[in-house]
Design a protein around this motif. Structure first.
Motif, PDB file in Angstrom:
ATOM      1  N   ILE A   6       0.692   5.918  -0.393  1.00  0.00           N
ATOM      2  CA  ILE A   6      -0.095   7.147  -0.469  1.00  0.00           C
ATOM      3  C   ILE A   6       0.754   8.247  -1.084  1.00  0.00           C
ATOM      4  O   ILE A   6       1.983   8.122  -1.170  1.00  0.00           O
ATOM      5  CB  ILE A   6      -0.607   7.602   0.914  1.00  0.00           C
ATOM      6  N   THR A  22      -8.682  -2.570   0.496  1.00  0.00           N
ATOM      7  CA  THR A  22      -9.366  -1.286   0.661  1.00  0.00           C
ATOM      8  C   THR A  22     -10.435  -1.332   1.742  1.00  0.00           C
ATOM      9  O   THR A  22     -10.944  -0.287   2.150  1.00  0.00           O
ATOM     10  CB  THR A  22     -10.025  -0.834  -0.660  1.00  0.00           C
ATOM     11  N   GLU A  68      -2.256   0.868  -4.348  1.00  0.00           N
ATOM     12  CA  GLU A  68      -1.830  -0.483  -3.938  1.00  0.00           C
ATOM     13  C   GLU A  68      -1.169  -1.171  -5.120  1.00  0.00           C
ATOM     14  O   GLU A  68      -1.533  -0.932  -6.275  1.00  0.00           O
ATOM     15  CB  GLU A  68      -3.033  -1.317  -3.481  1.00  0.00           C
ATOM     16  N   VAL A  95       5.752  10.119  -2.788  1.00  0.00           N
ATOM     17  CA  VAL A  95       5.131   8.822  -2.538  1.00  0.00           C
ATOM     18  C   VAL A  95       5.744   8.170  -1.293  1.00  0.00           C
ATOM     19  O   VAL A  95       6.962   8.175  -1.121  1.00  0.00           O
ATOM     20  CB  VAL A  95       5.329   7.875  -3.748  1.00  0.00           C
ATOM     21  N   GLN A 129      -9.010   7.976  -5.640  1.00  0.00           N
ATOM     22  CA  GLN A 129      -9.129   9.225  -4.906  1.00  0.00           C
ATOM     23  C   GLN A 129      -9.708   8.934  -3.524  1.00  0.00           C
ATOM     24  O   GLN A 129     -10.665   8.170  -3.398  1.00  0.00           O
ATOM     25  CB  GLN A 129     -10.057  10.197  -5.632  1.00  0.00           C
ATOM     26  N   LEU A 130      -9.134   9.534  -2.499  1.00  0.00           N
ATOM     27  CA  LEU A 130      -9.671   9.379  -1.156  1.00  0.00           C
ATOM     28  C   LEU A 130     -10.981  10.142  -1.050  1.00  0.00           C
ATOM     29  O   LEU A 130     -11.085  11.273  -1.533  1.00  0.00           O
ATOM     30  CB  LEU A 130      -8.669   9.907  -0.125  1.00  0.00           C
ATOM     31  N   ASP A 156       1.826  12.098  -0.560  1.00  0.00           N
ATOM     32  CA  ASP A 156       1.813  13.198   0.405  1.00  0.00           C
ATOM     33  C   ASP A 156       1.269  14.484  -0.199  1.00  0.00           C
ATOM     34  O   ASP A 156       0.755  15.351   0.511  1.00  0.00           O
ATOM     35  CB  ASP A 156       3.232  13.461   0.923  1.00  0.00           C
ATOM     36  N   ARG A 199       0.839  -1.189   0.000  1.00  0.00           N
ATOM     37  CA  ARG A 199       0.000   0.000   0.000  1.00  0.00           C
ATOM     38  C   ARG A 199       0.878   1.245   0.000  1.00  0.00           C
ATOM     39  O   ARG A 199       1.963   1.251   0.581  1.00  0.00           O
ATOM     40  CB  ARG A 199      -0.910  -0.004   1.230  1.00  0.00           C
ATOM     41  N   ALA A 244      -4.576  13.742  -2.445  1.00  0.00           N
ATOM     42  CA  ALA A 244      -5.492  12.874  -1.695  1.00  0.00           C
ATOM     43  C   ALA A 244      -5.815  11.632  -2.519  1.00  0.00           C
ATOM     44  O   ALA A 244      -6.937  11.422  -2.989  1.00  0.00           O
ATOM     45  CB  ALA A 244      -6.765  13.634  -1.353  1.00  0.00           C
ATOM     46  N   ILE A 245      -4.787  10.820  -2.710  1.00  0.00           N
ATOM     47  CA  ILE A 245      -4.891   9.613  -3.536  1.00  0.00           C
ATOM     48  C   ILE A 245      -4.173   8.474  -2.832  1.00  0.00           C
ATOM     49  O   ILE A 245      -3.086   8.667  -2.283  1.00  0.00           O
ATOM     50  CB  ILE A 245      -4.272   9.841  -4.934  1.00  0.00           C
ATOM     51  N   ARG A 246      -4.788   7.305  -2.831  1.00  0.00           N
ATOM     52  CA  ARG A 246      -4.139   6.117  -2.275  1.00  0.00           C
ATOM     53  C   ARG A 246      -3.871   5.121  -3.394  1.00  0.00           C
ATOM     54  O   ARG A 246      -4.522   5.157  -4.449  1.00  0.00           O
ATOM     55  CB  ARG A 246      -5.013   5.471  -1.202  1.00  0.00           C
ATOM     56  N   TRP A 291      -5.546  14.256  -9.557  1.00  0.00           N
ATOM     57  CA  TRP A 291      -6.005  12.951 -10.015  1.00  0.00           C
ATOM     58  C   TRP A 291      -5.675  12.737 -11.491  1.00  0.00           C
ATOM     59  O   TRP A 291      -5.189  11.672 -11.873  1.00  0.00           O
ATOM     60  CB  TRP A 291      -7.504  12.801  -9.794  1.00  0.00           C
TER      61      TRP A 291
END
Length: 309
Positions: free
Chosen positions: A24, A71, A33, A232, A184-185, A26, A22, A29-31, A199
């Motif tokens: 993210i 998730t 995997e 990242v 997107q978070l 910084d 996983r 606002a995106i995660r 994004w």
């Protein structure tokens, strides 16, 4: 509040196969995997000789299940299932909160090596089922198979059912399975213009990935190649493994549900009762003596008085 796991900078630790990584951003606002499966994938392939085209899609589905399970924070299992009236009637993958995977497919007739998802499945449906231990009912989302591949179908599901911008890349061959997931978070801030720009930029960078890169590169190398200008960070990787929950005891419980009369009829007709697990291809055989003992034990257990100790 649960503390945030220790994060790592890209390039510090090499990630082995059969794990999920996983990460993210910084600065957005995106995660994300990344998953790679080798030994667990070989466990699936060693149990059944799948046609090449079906094998590849089942592998992609196995990678997708691992990505989706990461998730959701549950104690239980996530099941990804495709059903159709085409040559491939069923594909099913299970990923549990114990980080285990298993997969199966059912098909009939010849399947060309270059057969597409549409060729094999036609107008089938894809179901995502989440079973939380202790919950009265599982959650299930169902979507028709849309797009040229499994990744597009899943992206459509998230866009239409969850209203979350999501991009998925999946690839599989006879050696391993790999997948990349971006999302997107969920946040009101994602409606802002700069969030949409983030994004678009990051998903466009990821879209340059090739199947060869996805299948052959370690997570740190791949993420650095795609996002070297982004901020990242990586979470600790999660090890995954193949595991099947079938057992002789579970088969005994299934036979007991048939009833003694029906079980005895099978013994008379076939000479024995043989049950094969569709996931791991393990075969369980029960002869006349086994069946008689099974029902004698069941009767004895039911007749024992309930005594408090």
């Amino acid at each position: 509040m649960t503390p945030i796991p220790k994060l790592k900078e890209i390039g510090i630790t090499a990630v082995k196969s059969d794990c999920l990584q996983r990460f993210i951003f910084d600065n957005a606002a995106i995660r994300g995997e990344w998953v790679n499966l080798q030994e667990s994938w070989q466990e699936v392939l060693n149990r059944r000789d799948y046609p090449q085209a079906l094998r590849n899609v089942l592998g992609e589905m196995m990678g997708a299940a691992a990505l989706l399970a990461a998730t959701v924070k549950i104690t239980g299992r996530l099941v990804l299932q495709v059903r159709s009236e085409g040559p491939v009637s069923l594909m099913m993958v299970e990923c549990t909160s114990k980080d285990t995977l298993r997969a199966l497919a059912q098909w009939d007739g010849e399947i060309a090596d270059d057969a597409s998802l549409t060729d094999m499945m036609g107008g089938g449906t894809l179901a995502i089922t989440i079973e939380q231990e202790g919950a009265k009912q599982p959650y299930q989302g169902v979507v028709s198979l849309q797009g040229v591949n499994l990744a597009e179908t899943l992206e459509n599901y998230f866009e239409n059912s969850e209203q979350l911008a999501t991009k998925i890349w999946l690839s599989a061959n006879e050696h391993n399975v790999a997948g990349l997931f971006l999302q997107q978070l969920p946040s009101e801030e994602n409606q802002r213009e700069d969030a949409q720009e983030d994004w678009f930029r990051i998903s466009q960078l990821a879209s340059t990935i090739t199947d060869e890169e996805l299948l052959t590169l370690e997570s740190e190398t791949l993420l650095h190649r795609l996002f070297h200008e982004e901020q990242v960070r990586l979470f600790e990787p999660t090890d995954l493994r193949f595991s099947c929950t079938c057992s002789r005891q579970r088969v005994e419980e299934t036979i007991a549900m048939l009833g003694q009369e029906e079980a005895d009829d099978i013994i008379v007709t076939e000479g024995e009762i043989e049950v094969a697990c569709e996931f791991c291809n393990q075969h369980y055989t029960f002869d006349k003596v086994d069946v008689a003992k099974l029902f004698n034990d069941t009767v004895a257990s039911a007749s024992e008085p309930n005594t408090l100790h």
